[in-house]
Design a protein around this motif. Structure first.
Motif, PDB file in Angstrom:
ATOM      1  N   GLY A 203     -19.076  20.074 -10.935  1.00  0.00           N
ATOM      2  CA  GLY A 203     -19.391  19.671 -12.287  1.00  0.00           C
ATOM      3  C   GLY A 203     -18.612  18.462 -12.761  1.00  0.00           C
ATOM      4  O   GLY A 203     -17.865  17.840 -12.003  1.00  0.00           O
ATOM      5  N   ASP A 204     -18.762  18.165 -14.039  1.00  0.00           N
ATOM      6  CA  ASP A 204     -18.178  16.954 -14.607  1.00  0.00           C
ATOM      7  C   ASP A 204     -16.661  16.927 -14.489  1.00  0.00           C
ATOM      8  O   ASP A 204     -16.073  15.881 -14.189  1.00  0.00           O
ATOM      9  CB  ASP A 204     -18.568  16.830 -16.078  1.00  0.00           C
ATOM     10  CG  ASP A 204     -20.050  16.573 -16.272  1.00  0.00           C
ATOM     11  OD1 ASP A 204     -20.742  16.319 -15.263  1.00  0.00           O
ATOM     12  OD2 ASP A 204     -20.511  16.633 -17.423  1.00  0.00           O
ATOM     13  N   LYS A 207     -15.594  16.117 -10.955  1.00  0.00           N
ATOM     14  CA  LYS A 207     -15.958  14.740 -10.623  1.00  0.00           C
ATOM     15  C   LYS A 207     -15.045  13.746 -11.325  1.00  0.00           C
ATOM     16  O   LYS A 207     -14.646  12.728 -10.742  1.00  0.00           O
ATOM     17  CB  LYS A 207     -17.427  14.494 -10.960  1.00  0.00           C
ATOM     18  CG  LYS A 207     -18.383  15.172  -9.984  1.00  0.00           C
ATOM     19  CD  LYS A 207     -19.842  14.951 -10.329  1.00  0.00           C
ATOM     20  CE  LYS A 207     -20.737  15.623  -9.279  1.00  0.00           C
ATOM     21  NZ  LYS A 207     -22.166  15.537  -9.580  1.00  0.00           N
ATOM     22  N   SER A 235     -23.232  10.130  -8.756  1.00  0.00           N
ATOM     23  CA  SER A 235     -23.195  11.576  -8.974  1.00  0.00           C
ATOM     24  C   SER A 235     -24.523  12.182  -8.540  1.00  0.00           C
ATOM     25  O   SER A 235     -25.583  11.820  -9.071  1.00  0.00           O
ATOM     26  CB  SER A 235     -22.947  11.887 -10.456  1.00  0.00           C
ATOM     27  OG  SER A 235     -23.049  13.270 -10.701  1.00  0.00           O
ATOM     28  N   HIS A 291     -26.635  20.437 -14.418  1.00  0.00           N
ATOM     29  CA  HIS A 291     -27.398  19.209 -14.301  1.00  0.00           C
ATOM     30  C   HIS A 291     -28.565  19.136 -15.295  1.00  0.00           C
ATOM     31  O   HIS A 291     -28.828  20.108 -16.014  1.00  0.00           O
ATOM     32  CB  HIS A 291     -27.899  19.086 -12.858  1.00  0.00           C
ATOM     33  CG  HIS A 291     -26.794  19.051 -11.855  1.00  0.00           C
ATOM     34  ND1 HIS A 291     -25.813  18.094 -11.861  1.00  0.00           N
ATOM     35  CD2 HIS A 291     -26.496  19.877 -10.810  1.00  0.00           C
ATOM     36  CE1 HIS A 291     -24.966  18.308 -10.869  1.00  0.00           C
ATOM     37  NE2 HIS A 291     -25.358  19.380 -10.217  1.00  0.00           N
ATOM     38  N   ARG A 302     -27.685  15.303 -21.091  1.00  0.00           N
ATOM     39  CA  ARG A 302     -26.848  15.808 -20.005  1.00  0.00           C
ATOM     40  C   ARG A 302     -26.334  14.654 -19.136  1.00  0.00           C
ATOM     41  O   ARG A 302     -25.159  14.613 -18.766  1.00  0.00           O
ATOM     42  CB  ARG A 302     -27.679  16.774 -19.162  1.00  0.00           C
ATOM     43  CG  ARG A 302     -27.059  17.297 -17.912  1.00  0.00           C
ATOM     44  CD  ARG A 302     -26.000  18.323 -18.204  1.00  0.00           C
ATOM     45  NE  ARG A 302     -24.685  17.731 -18.203  1.00  0.00           N
ATOM     46  CZ  ARG A 302     -23.559  18.375 -18.414  1.00  0.00           C
ATOM     47  NH1 ARG A 302     -23.580  19.658 -18.697  1.00  0.00           N
ATOM     48  NH2 ARG A 302     -22.410  17.760 -18.376  1.00  0.00           N
ATOM     49  N   THR A 306     -22.384  13.445 -18.750  1.00  0.00           N
ATOM     50  CA  THR A 306     -21.717  13.311 -17.452  1.00  0.00           C
ATOM     51  C   THR A 306     -21.126  11.922 -17.284  1.00  0.00           C
ATOM     52  O   THR A 306     -19.995  11.753 -16.823  1.00  0.00           O
ATOM     53  CB  THR A 306     -22.700  13.610 -16.307  1.00  0.00           C
ATOM     54  OG1 THR A 306     -23.113  14.967 -16.382  1.00  0.00           O
ATOM     55  CG2 THR A 306     -22.063  13.348 -14.949  1.00  0.00           C
ATOM     56  N   THR A 310     -17.086  11.281 -16.873  1.00  0.00           N
ATOM     57  CA  THR A 310     -16.627  10.908 -15.537  1.00  0.00           C
ATOM     58  C   THR A 310     -16.480   9.403 -15.331  1.00  0.00           C
ATOM     59  O   THR A 310     -15.777   8.974 -14.408  1.00  0.00           O
ATOM     60  CB  THR A 310     -17.605  11.418 -14.467  1.00  0.00           C
ATOM     61  OG1 THR A 310     -18.877  10.749 -14.631  1.00  0.00           O
ATOM     62  CG2 THR A 310     -17.809  12.931 -14.593  1.00  0.00           C
TER      63      THR A 310
END
Length: 344
Positions: A203-204, A207, A235, A291, A302, A306, A310
């Motif tokens: 997940g975020d 990452k 990603s 996701h 979403r 992300t 990240t």
């Protein structure tokens, strides 16, 4: 933000291998029509998890069938091939496509592939950095020789050399990306200044930690702040679009567990070691939670979240989770027409 599709050519239960490959090719063609930025092709051997055994070969086909979209491997499994052979193929695709090819490479797993192709377990456990460095030398120098390791050979000319073929465009050769799943692979990518491909299983938060670790190692290796800031990490994820989030999640929950069980259980290790596999139902639920799975607006939000958390601005999204050709095509078209506009 650049959004592309991630194509495994997955063979769902009850499907033939040709059906899986046809869906993969068609989804890539529709991705260009729908305005996506890129198509990323996975590579697997001897398992229905993915029926494409040569990502670089499928990339060649798709580059010939498209005109705009970037096509990349995600990834070519380096321990099972000769780095020079992969370098030659990559240079050829880079030149003939006008620079639309990206080479993603990874270490793969301790699978029977290593036995079949004669690489051995040592190529997986210890040989990856040397193979990567030889590949990078081939893509960056006019002449290359090797005095040790798995691939000793006399110095030879690099032909074709992409820097000469496209020099009028300030070309530096095909983009190379490294799949990273551990701190050691993050360090390897950072030291060589290679952007990372981060898997859809994390997940975020994880990452973001990997990007921060990459930045620290890149600074320690002497890379400039400008180069570090410009690193275009990718990603990987899953995308399924519907008018209601429940419908999107149910589509994946009905089909993906069977494919995952069917595909992951088929992996055989080279040395007989037992490898724990993820629970297919739980893994599907995790992917739906991590996701863009839901309405177009939810999917856009979403992706934006992300990216904000990240710093990653490129995405490779699995779009074939329904297992159905028509549904996959619709999913790709909705991703282009209804999600991308929300991202600017």
């Amino acid at each position: 933000m650049r959004v592309g599709s991630f194509v495994l050519a997955a063979q769902f239960p009850g499907q033939g291998q040709g059906e899986a490959l046809h869906r993969a090719v068609r989804s890539a063609e529709v991705a260009e029509e729908a305005g996506l930025d890129s198509v990323w092709l996975a590579e697997h051997h001897f398992v229905p998890y993915g029926t494409c055994p040569s990502a670089v070969t499928l990339a060649a086909l798709l580059l010939g069938r498209t005109r705009r979209i970037r096509v990349g491997t995600a990834v070519s499994v380096l321990p099972t091939v000769h780095p020079v052979a992969l370098g030659e193929q990559s240079a050829l695709l880079h030149i003939t496509s006008g620079g639309r090819f990206s080479l993603g490479v990874g270490r793969g797993g301790p699978w029977v592939d290593l036995e079949v192709f004669g690489a051995g377990l040592d190529a997986y456990e210890k040989g990856f950095p040397d193979s990567l460095d030889l590949l990078l030398r081939w893509l960056g120098e006019p002449r290359v020789g090797s005095t040790g390791g798995r691939f000793p050979f006399r110095e030879v000319a690099v032909v074709p050399r992409p820097q000469e073929a496209l020099s009028g465009q300030g070309d530096s050769g095909p983009e190379v990306i490294l799949a990273c799943t551990s701190p050691s692979s993050v360090r390897l990518a950072a030291q060589r200044g290679l952007p990372m491909l981060l898997g859809m299983h994390v997940g975020d938060e994880e990452k973001a930690e990997m990007v921060a670790l990459w930045n620290r190692h890149a600074r320690a290796a002497g890379h400039t702040p400008e180069d570090i800031a410009a690193a275009a990490h990718i990603s990987a994820g899953v995308a399924q679009i519907a008018d209601r989030r429940l419908d999107a999640a149910e589509t994946l929950q009905k089909t993906m567990p069977g494919w995952l069980r069917h595909g992951l259980d088929a992996h055989v290790t080279i040395d007989g070691r037992r490898r724990p596999m993820r629970d297919p139902v739980a893994y599907t639920e995790l992917l739906c939670a991590l996701h863009p799975v839901g309405t177009p607006r939810m999917c856009a939000d979403r992706l934006a979240a992300t990216s904000e958390r990240t710093g990653i601005t490129r995405f490779a999204l699995l779009v074939e989770g329904s297992g159905d050709l028509a549904a996959t095509e619709e999913n790709v078209r909705r991703l282009g027409a209804e999600v991308l506009p929300h991202l600017g």
